[in-house]
Design a protein around this motif. Structure first.
Motif, short mmCIF file in Angstrom:
data_model
loop_
_atom_site.label_atom_id
_atom_site.label_comp_id
_atom_site.label_asym_id
_atom_site.label_seq_id
_atom_site.Cartn_x
_atom_site.Cartn_y
_atom_site.Cartn_z
N ARG A 1 15.69 51.57 -0.92
CA ARG A 1 16.14 51.99 0.41
C ARG A 1 15.11 51.59 1.44
NH1 ARG A 1 18.23 58.03 0.24
NH2 ARG A 1 18.10 57.60 2.44
N LYS A 2 15.61 51.10 2.56
CA LYS A 2 14.72 50.74 3.65
C LYS A 2 14.32 52.01 4.40
CE LYS A 2 14.42 47.90 7.74
NZ LYS A 2 15.15 47.01 8.65
N GLN A 3 13.04 52.17 4.61
CA GLN A 3 12.56 53.36 5.31
C GLN A 3 12.47 53.07 6.80
OE1 GLN A 3 9.55 55.67 3.80
NE2 GLN A 3 10.52 55.86 1.83
N SER A 4 12.88 54.05 7.60
CA SER A 4 12.80 53.88 9.04
C SER A 4 11.34 53.97 9.50
CB SER A 4 13.64 54.93 9.76
OG SER A 4 13.13 56.21 9.49
N GLU A 5 11.08 53.44 10.69
CA GLU A 5 9.71 53.44 11.20
C GLU A 5 9.23 54.84 11.54
OE1 GLU A 5 9.45 50.68 14.38
OE2 GLU A 5 10.38 49.08 13.23
N ALA A 6 10.10 55.65 12.14
CA ALA A 6 9.72 57.01 12.52
C ALA A 6 10.41 58.01 11.59
CB ALA A 6 10.14 57.29 13.96
N PRO A 7 9.75 59.12 11.32
CA PRO A 7 10.39 60.12 10.46
C PRO A 7 11.69 60.63 11.08
CG PRO A 7 8.19 60.84 11.15
CD PRO A 7 8.45 59.53 11.78
N ARG A 8 12.67 60.92 10.25
CA ARG A 8 13.98 61.35 10.75
C ARG A 8 13.94 62.78 11.28
NH1 ARG A 8 18.84 59.09 7.45
NH2 ARG A 8 19.73 60.78 8.64
N ASN A 9 12.98 63.57 10.89
CA ASN A 9 12.94 64.97 11.31
C ASN A 9 11.97 65.21 12.47
OD1 ASN A 9 10.59 64.62 9.96
ND2 ASN A 9 10.76 66.41 8.67
N ASP A 10 11.62 64.18 13.20
CA ASP A 10 10.70 64.31 14.33
C ASP A 10 11.46 64.90 15.52
OD1 ASP A 10 8.75 64.16 16.23
OD2 ASP A 10 8.55 61.98 16.18
N ALA A 11 11.29 66.19 15.77
CA ALA A 11 12.04 66.88 16.82
C ALA A 11 11.72 66.32 18.19
CB ALA A 11 11.74 68.38 16.77
N ASP A 12 10.46 65.95 18.44
CA ASP A 12 10.10 65.39 19.74
C ASP A 12 10.89 64.12 20.02
OD1 ASP A 12 8.28 67.40 20.19
OD2 ASP A 12 6.59 66.27 19.41
N ALA A 13 10.99 63.26 19.02
CA ALA A 13 11.71 62.00 19.21
C ALA A 13 13.19 62.26 19.45
CB ALA A 13 11.51 61.10 18.00
N VAL A 14 13.75 63.21 18.74
CA VAL A 14 15.16 63.54 18.92
C VAL A 14 15.41 64.07 20.32
CG1 VAL A 14 17.04 65.06 18.16
CG2 VAL A 14 15.55 63.96 16.47
N PHE A 15 14.57 65.00 20.77
CA PHE A 15 14.74 65.55 22.11
C PHE A 15 14.53 64.48 23.19
CE2 PHE A 15 13.81 69.90 20.32
CZ PHE A 15 15.12 70.34 20.49
N ASP A 16 13.55 63.63 22.99
CA ASP A 16 13.33 62.55 23.97
C ASP A 16 14.53 61.62 24.02
OD1 ASP A 16 10.89 63.48 24.79
OD2 ASP A 16 9.72 62.16 23.48
N ARG A 17 15.10 61.30 22.86
CA ARG A 17 16.26 60.42 22.82
C ARG A 17 17.47 61.07 23.48
NH1 ARG A 17 16.29 59.50 17.67
NH2 ARG A 17 18.01 60.86 17.13
N LEU A 18 17.65 62.38 23.27
CA LEU A 18 18.79 63.08 23.83
C LEU A 18 18.63 63.42 25.31
CD1 LEU A 18 19.61 65.57 20.93
CD2 LEU A 18 20.92 63.54 21.58
N PHE A 19 17.44 63.85 25.70
CA PHE A 19 17.26 64.40 27.04
C PHE A 19 16.13 63.74 27.84
CE2 PHE A 19 18.60 67.89 24.20
CZ PHE A 19 19.87 68.11 24.73
N GLY A 20 15.49 62.74 27.31
CA GLY A 20 14.32 62.15 27.94
C GLY A 20 14.51 61.70 29.37
N ASP A 21 15.71 61.20 29.72
CA ASP A 21 15.95 60.72 31.08
C ASP A 21 16.55 61.78 31.99
OD1 ASP A 21 15.00 58.23 30.37
OD2 ASP A 21 16.98 57.50 29.75
N THR A 22 16.73 62.99 31.50
CA THR A 22 17.33 64.06 32.29
C THR A 22 16.30 64.58 33.30
OG1 THR A 22 18.66 64.70 30.40
CG2 THR A 22 18.50 66.29 32.18
N GLU A 23 16.72 64.68 34.55
CA GLU A 23 15.81 65.14 35.60
C GLU A 23 15.38 66.59 35.34
OE1 GLU A 23 15.94 65.91 40.38
OE2 GLU A 23 17.14 64.27 39.55
#
Length: 154
Positions: free
Chosen positions: A4-26
């Motif tokens: 299996r190919k491993q992703s570069e960032a861990p899948r359970n990184d909450a900061d990355a998830v929040f940034d992806r979901l809400f990072g551009d929100t004012e």
């Protein structure tokens, strides 16, 4: 068998998830900072109470409040903390409140608080009178119960 190919960032990184979901929100960073402060304050109140071996009800009694008020203050979503109540809590257990004003940190360089595990505290069985179990008298050797109105001499 294919690996299996491993992703570069861990899948359970909450900061990355929040940034992806809400990072551009004012205003997102300000709301995250406020929520973090509420969480940290709630944890500090809980830790203070536990450090002094008090239940919510016992602490409430010390500051002339209710158990539910203490429970609310220990809730991370509660935002109604007042400095006067925090001072009453601190004074009741012989500690002090310190408030610091700091400039906001850059979102990329702000250190995140390290989560700590709550450690189980050694519990000494106590009687309602506060006498440790090790100092209790052996069963069957109780002192006589005084009769109402009778004087007891030691």
């Amino acid at each position: 068998m294919a690996s299996r190919k491993q992703s570069e960032a861990p899948r359970n990184d909450a900061d990355a998830v929040f940034d992806r979901l809400f990072g551009d929100t004012e205003g997102w960073d300000a709301r995250v900072a406020a929520a973090t402060n509420s969480i940290l304050l709630a944890e500090q109140i809980y830790a203070l109470r536990e450090r002094h071996g008090l239940s919510q009800r016992a602490l409430a009694k010390l500051i002339n409040s209710s158990q539910s008020a203490i429970a609310r203050m220990e809730d991370a979503q509660y935002t109604g903390h007042s400095i006067s109540v925090l001072n009453r809590i601190a004074a009741a257990v012989g500690e002090q409140v310190i408030v610091r004003f700091m400039p906001p940190a850059d979102a990329g360089s702000a250190p995140r608080p390290t989560p700590t595990k709550r450690q189980a505290k050694a519990v000494t069985p106590m009687l309602r009178s506060g006498v440790p179990a090790a100092k209790r008298k052996a069963p069957g050797r109780r002192d006589p119960v005084p009769v109402r109105g009778a004087k007891v001499t030691a």
